[in-house]
Write an enzyme that holds these catalytic residues in place. Structure first.
Site, PDB file in Angstrom:
ATOM      1  CG  ASN A  14      -2.176  -0.856   0.957  1.00 33.09           C
ATOM      2  OD1 ASN A  14      -2.931  -0.625   0.013  1.00 33.09           O
ATOM      3  ND2 ASN A  14      -2.381  -1.862   1.795  1.00 33.09           N
ATOM      4  CG  LEU A  94      -1.260   4.842  15.980  1.00 33.40           C
ATOM      5  CD1 LEU A  94      -1.547   5.878  14.897  1.00 33.40           C
ATOM      6  CD2 LEU A  94       0.211   4.885  16.386  1.00 33.40           C
ATOM      7  CG  ASN A 108      -6.187   1.131   9.100  1.00 32.00           C
ATOM      8  OD1 ASN A 108      -5.046   0.777   8.815  1.00 32.00           O
ATOM      9  ND2 ASN A 108      -7.146   0.268   9.413  1.00 32.00           N
ATOM     10  CG  HIS A 110      -9.811  -3.790   7.942  1.00 29.92           C
ATOM     11  ND1 HIS A 110      -8.896  -4.428   8.756  1.00 29.92           N
ATOM     12  CD2 HIS A 110     -10.875  -4.634   7.838  1.00 29.92           C
ATOM     13  CE1 HIS A 110      -9.400  -5.594   9.139  1.00 29.92           C
ATOM     14  NE2 HIS A 110     -10.590  -5.742   8.587  1.00 29.92           N
ATOM     15  CG  ASP A 147     -12.018   5.033  16.803  1.00 35.51           C
ATOM     16  OD1 ASP A 147     -11.345   3.980  16.717  1.00 35.51           O
ATOM     17  OD2 ASP A 147     -13.263   5.053  16.759  1.00 35.51           O
ATOM     18  CB  ALA A 180     -10.622  -2.950  -2.836  1.00 36.14           C
ATOM     19  CD  GLU A 181      -5.788  -4.025   1.091  1.00 37.43           C
ATOM     20  OE1 GLU A 181      -4.772  -3.523   1.614  1.00 37.43           O
ATOM     21  OE2 GLU A 181      -6.035  -5.245   1.147  1.00 37.43           O
TER      22      GLU A 181
END
Length: 218
Positions: A14, A94, A108, A110, A147, A180-181
């Site tokens: 990525n 995090l 992010n 996923h 989050d 997708a990613e």
């Protein structure tokens, strides 16, 4: 210019997708200024070095507390004047200090259609194995704001990918990345850079692109 810090834990595919989009001119006004890995020896660090990007390893296990780890990460991000943090296959969590400092500026990717096959422990091949075990007809990828919980922040973009009858976890993983990613993550960065993401609670609205922005960004 938007300064991006990318956090990684593995091969960095990525990360490579982001760098390719920047080099092709499809992410104008964006640059990756640092790459942080959660562990040494991963290929993502080699990708960063090949592009002359400063990189380092900040491992959670090297710190006694989450707060100490967060402070190290935050100091590094601030040192490089990072404005957007991108988690690209990053496996550590995090803490509140980093999330607060970069409120709605940590994203992010996923490998599932959240809220399916996500949360703590769902990384690598695991979401794809679970998707095949469950027998779903479509899976996909999600880009979301981060989050303090795993995979639970407001969703920015999602893209579905069809599950084939002969899929293995490995073949499904590859197709989700390719279809997708690697598409969604650069697109989310582009929208962020253009100031087109408005967050209200759990809902992310993508604002229309103005003629002026279109002209500036070609």
């Amino acid at each position: 210019m938007l300064n991006i810090g990318v956090m990684v834990s593995g091969g960095g595919t990525n990360l490579q997708a982001i760098l390719d989009q920047i080099e092709s001119g499809k992410l104008p006004g964006c640059r990756v200024v640092t790459v942080i890995s959660s562990r040494p020896g991963v290929y993502a660090l080699e990708r960063a070095k090949k592009h002359h990007i400063p990189c380092c390893v900040i491992s959670r296990k090297d710190f006694e507390t989450q707060e100490a780890y967060d402070e190290a990460v935050l100091n590094h991000l601030k040192h490089h004047d990072v404005q957007l943090v991108v988690l690209a296959g990053f496996l550590s969590l995090l803490g509140e200090r980093v999330i607060t400092a970069y409120r709605n500026a940590v994203i992010n990717v996923h490998p599932s259609l959240i809220p399916a096959f996500c949360g703590k422990g769902f990384y690598g091949l695991i979401p794809h194995k679970k998707a095949l075990e469950y027998g779903v007809r479509v899976t996909g990828a999600t880009v979301h704001f981060v989050d303090c919980e795993y995979d639970s922040g407001p969703i920015i973009l999602q893209k579905a990918v069809e599950v084939m009858a002969d899929d293995t976890p490995e073949s499904l993983q590859r197709r989700v990345m390719e279809q997708a990613e690697w598409i969604l993550l650069p697109e989310a960065i582009r929208l962020f850079a253009q100031g087109r993401l408005k967050v209200e609670g759990r809902r992310v609205t993508i604002l229309n692109e103005t003629p002026e922005r279109k002209e500036v960004n070609g």
